[in-house]
Motif scaffolding. Structure first.
Motif, PDB file in Angstrom:
ATOM      1  N   ALA A 165       0.751  -1.317  -0.015  1.00  0.00           N
ATOM      2  CA  ALA A 165      -0.010   0.137   0.078  1.00  0.00           C
ATOM      3  C   ALA A 165       0.609   1.342   0.010  1.00  0.00           C
ATOM      4  O   ALA A 165       0.251   2.488  -0.197  1.00  0.00           O
ATOM      5  CB  ALA A 165      -0.789  -0.048   1.149  1.00  0.00           C
ATOM      6  N   VAL A 166       2.202   1.310   0.060  1.00  0.00           N
ATOM      7  CA  VAL A 166       2.954   2.528   0.181  1.00  0.00           C
ATOM      8  C   VAL A 166       2.873   3.228  -1.046  1.00  0.00           C
ATOM      9  O   VAL A 166       2.647   4.369  -0.952  1.00  0.00           O
ATOM     10  CB  VAL A 166       4.510   1.872   0.391  1.00  0.00           C
ATOM     11  N   PRO A 167       2.893   2.847  -2.244  1.00  0.00           N
ATOM     12  CA  PRO A 167       2.871   3.660  -3.324  1.00  0.00           C
ATOM     13  C   PRO A 167       1.297   3.974  -3.911  1.00  0.00           C
ATOM     14  O   PRO A 167       0.947   4.428  -4.840  1.00  0.00           O
ATOM     15  CB  PRO A 167       3.543   2.798  -4.502  1.00  0.00           C
ATOM     16  N   THR A 168       0.137   3.653  -2.986  1.00  0.00           N
ATOM     17  CA  THR A 168      -1.204   3.993  -3.578  1.00  0.00           C
ATOM     18  C   THR A 168      -1.594   5.312  -3.092  1.00  0.00           C
ATOM     19  O   THR A 168      -2.841   5.524  -3.796  1.00  0.00           O
ATOM     20  CB  THR A 168      -1.871   3.021  -2.724  1.00  0.00           C
ATOM     21  N   ALA A 169      -1.076   6.428  -2.386  1.00  0.00           N
ATOM     22  CA  ALA A 169      -1.788   7.637  -2.106  1.00  0.00           C
ATOM     23  C   ALA A 169      -0.982   8.849  -2.565  1.00  0.00           C
ATOM     24  O   ALA A 169       0.226   8.765  -2.554  1.00  0.00           O
ATOM     25  CB  ALA A 169      -1.907   7.782  -0.528  1.00  0.00           C
ATOM     26  N   THR A 170      -1.833   9.718  -2.855  1.00  0.00           N
ATOM     27  CA  THR A 170      -1.311  10.836  -3.499  1.00  0.00           C
ATOM     28  C   THR A 170      -1.228  12.005  -2.225  1.00  0.00           C
ATOM     29  O   THR A 170      -2.162  12.179  -1.433  1.00  0.00           O
ATOM     30  CB  THR A 170      -2.139  11.552  -4.594  1.00  0.00           C
ATOM     31  N   ASP A 171      -0.082  12.847  -2.121  1.00  0.00           N
ATOM     32  CA  ASP A 171      -0.205  13.936  -1.293  1.00  0.00           C
ATOM     33  C   ASP A 171      -0.826  15.160  -1.870  1.00  0.00           C
ATOM     34  O   ASP A 171      -0.502  15.631  -2.867  1.00  0.00           O
ATOM     35  CB  ASP A 171       1.525  14.058  -1.072  1.00  0.00           C
ATOM     36  N   ILE A 172      -1.885  15.669  -0.942  1.00  0.00           N
ATOM     37  CA  ILE A 172      -2.655  16.727  -1.253  1.00  0.00           C
ATOM     38  C   ILE A 172      -2.047  17.933  -1.385  1.00  0.00           C
ATOM     39  O   ILE A 172      -1.935  18.533  -2.563  1.00  0.00           O
ATOM     40  CB  ILE A 172      -4.035  16.697  -0.496  1.00  0.00           C
ATOM     41  N   ALA A 173      -1.136  18.176  -0.511  1.00  0.00           N
ATOM     42  CA  ALA A 173      -0.559  19.637  -0.377  1.00  0.00           C
ATOM     43  C   ALA A 173       0.471  19.595  -1.203  1.00  0.00           C
ATOM     44  O   ALA A 173       0.686  20.645  -2.214  1.00  0.00           O
ATOM     45  CB  ALA A 173      -0.183  19.812   1.214  1.00  0.00           C
ATOM     46  N   PHE A 174       1.255  18.792  -1.485  1.00  0.00           N
ATOM     47  CA  PHE A 174       2.427  18.646  -2.521  1.00  0.00           C
ATOM     48  C   PHE A 174       1.928  19.013  -3.820  1.00  0.00           C
ATOM     49  O   PHE A 174       2.571  19.601  -4.657  1.00  0.00           O
ATOM     50  CB  PHE A 174       3.267  17.459  -2.122  1.00  0.00           C
ATOM     51  N   ALA A 175       1.030  17.752  -4.165  1.00  0.00           N
ATOM     52  CA  ALA A 175       0.584  17.883  -5.396  1.00  0.00           C
ATOM     53  C   ALA A 175      -0.056  19.193  -5.944  1.00  0.00           C
ATOM     54  O   ALA A 175       0.284  19.818  -7.041  1.00  0.00           O
ATOM     55  CB  ALA A 175      -0.431  16.750  -5.773  1.00  0.00           C
ATOM     56  N   LEU A 176      -0.882  19.808  -4.847  1.00  0.00           N
ATOM     57  CA  LEU A 176      -1.679  20.986  -5.313  1.00  0.00           C
ATOM     58  C   LEU A 176      -0.493  22.238  -5.547  1.00  0.00           C
ATOM     59  O   LEU A 176      -0.924  23.016  -6.392  1.00  0.00           O
ATOM     60  CB  LEU A 176      -2.556  21.519  -4.390  1.00  0.00           C
ATOM     61  N   ALA A 177       0.376  22.135  -4.745  1.00  0.00           N
ATOM     62  CA  ALA A 177       1.406  23.096  -4.885  1.00  0.00           C
ATOM     63  C   ALA A 177       2.150  23.101  -5.982  1.00  0.00           C
ATOM     64  O   ALA A 177       2.253  23.854  -6.697  1.00  0.00           O
ATOM     65  CB  ALA A 177       2.710  22.968  -3.771  1.00  0.00           C
ATOM     66  N   VAL A 178       2.564  21.984  -6.568  1.00  0.00           N
ATOM     67  CA  VAL A 178       3.278  21.596  -7.752  1.00  0.00           C
ATOM     68  C   VAL A 178       2.439  22.062  -8.909  1.00  0.00           C
ATOM     69  O   VAL A 178       2.875  22.922  -9.765  1.00  0.00           O
ATOM     70  CB  VAL A 178       3.682  20.274  -7.723  1.00  0.00           C
ATOM     71  N   LEU A 179       1.177  22.086  -8.965  1.00  0.00           N
ATOM     72  CA  LEU A 179      -0.035  22.281 -10.075  1.00  0.00           C
ATOM     73  C   LEU A 179      -0.166  23.701  -9.947  1.00  0.00           C
ATOM     74  O   LEU A 179      -0.001  24.334 -10.974  1.00  0.00           O
ATOM     75  CB  LEU A 179      -1.183  21.634  -9.718  1.00  0.00           C
TER      76      LEU A 179
END
Length: 408
Positions: A143-157
């Protein structure tokens, strides 16, 4: 009584104004992601200096008052079980908001990101298992590679796609919230060794009481704070990760409007807790989790360890295939439609960005691998994958900025 001097009034006004400005800025995902990234970089720098021992001593410093009966809890455990609970409470609030007023309100509109999120959990897990097959203990980390980091991903976007259409941001937010919710369910079902049912029952009663009071629009925080803290404590005592209680409480927080149009309970709580989550909770967790050695021997160990390679492949390759493939299949089969202001190239960029698995991936990695050397390799793999995913998504988004800037 004499009036305060101008100098005195300015001195007392500016700190309040500054505090308000900082809190307002921290309510944006962009700054929250940047603060988290800086905390992770600081940890990496410290862990690769001659003073690395001091860093290790700090994060393993034990804070276990015997009267709490929580067992051995060091700084890292308090960050992942305590501070990170605030982050997941905010995630629960966001999900409730999406269900009530946002993209998840209409099931057909919600189908595209929800199906993409489900596929974005399944495919990375399969990729991880294929790459790591045969390695001792590898199965624990599926399960380690299954979740997306909300804050980090939205910051990059936000930084790389300045002309990002609102529906694309909503797609990423919904995707990340849903797969975080799936990750929490996975933690409860697969990373709980022993359940103490009495404590679990007490936690359930308190969560239910919280929900009843919210449904009746009781507004006093003096009622909710003790309920939330005790629910967290009882669930922690039960053996189930306490972040499960945080998500449940967040989802039960009422978004009902009042007759006098005051902010809802959900809005008030979000307004108070989001700066604390973005400015303290997530950065502290990142700081105590991301400090790994990056010398030739440590990096070499990552690229010869099939568990670590499975994490990298799952986040970078599996997330893209799962999210993009799930969205494409949903649209192709008529289960969902692509919005008018979206383009498949942009969905591909979001699918790449979904490989940023920082916060929840590190949390699950710590639960799956208790051996310090194995956890360090998994943490390094998550960091490498997150950088690769961010870079690949940035290339796609910068191209889309140029395309959208062209005259029609």
């Amino acid at each position: 009584m004499a009036r305060p001097s101008v100098k005195r009034r300015v001195a007392t006004t500016w700190p309040v104004r500054y505090k308000t400005q900082v809190a307002t800025a921290l309510r944006t995902e962009t700054l929250g992601g940047v603060v988290m990234l800086l905390a992770a970089i600081a940890a990496l720098v410290w862990a690769n200096t001659p003073w690395a021992g001091a860093y290790e001593s700090l994060r393993t410093f034990e804070i276990s008052p015997h009267w709490l009966h929580l067992g051995h809890m060091d700084v890292q455990h308090w960050a992942s079980s305590g501070l990170l609970a605030v982050f997941f409470f905010i995630a629960g609030l966001e999900l409730r908001e999406e269900l009530t007023h946002g993209e998840l309100r209409n099931p057909r509109d919600a189908a595209l990101p929800v199906i993409a999120a489900a596929a974005g959990v399944l495919v990375p897990a399969l990729v991880f298992l294929l790459v790591s097959a045969g390695e001792p203990g590898a199965l624990r980390g599926w399960a380690v590679p299954t979740a997306t980091d909300i804050a980090f991903a939205l910051a990059v976007l936000a930084v790389t796609f300045t002309s990002c259409p609102a529906p694309l941001r909503a797609f990423l937010l919904t995707l990340a919230v849903v797969d975080d919710l799936i990750a929490i369910a996975v933690i409860a079902l697969f990373y709980t060794a022993t359940v103490h049912w009495t404590w679990l029952g007490l936690a359930a009663v308190l969560v239910a009481a919280y929900g009843v009071l919210q449904s009746r629009n009781v507004r006093s925080p003096w009622v909710y704070v003790p309920l939330a803290v005790l629910a967290w404590y009882f669930l922690q005592r039960s053996g189930i990760h306490a972040t499960v209680a945080a998500v449940a409480l967040g989802m039960l927080t009422s978004p009902k409007t009042t007759a006098d149009e005051r902010p809802t309970n959900a809005e008030r709580t979000d307004h108070v807790l989001r700066p604390f989550s973005a400015g303290v909770c997530v950065p502290v967790f990142a700081f105590v989790s991301a400090g790994v050695g990056l010398g030739p021997s440590q990096l070499g160990a990552v690229f010869t360890d099939r568990v670590a390679l499975g994490v990298v492949a799952g986040l970078v390759v599996g997330k893209f295939l799962g999210v993009f493939g799930g969205a494409w299949a949903a649209a192709r089969l008529g289960l969902a439609t692509l919005g008018e202001d979206l383009h498949w190239h942009e969905i591909a960029g979001v699918a790449l960005l979904a490989g940023v698995g920082f916060t929840v991936s590190l949390l699950i990695g710590g639960l799956a691998y208790t051996d310090p050397s194995q956890f360090e390799r998994v943490t390094t793999a998550v960091l490498i994958a997150s950088v690769l995913a961010s870079a690949a998504a940035a290339v796609v988004f910068r191209r889309r900025v140029r395309v959208r800037a062209r005259p029609n």
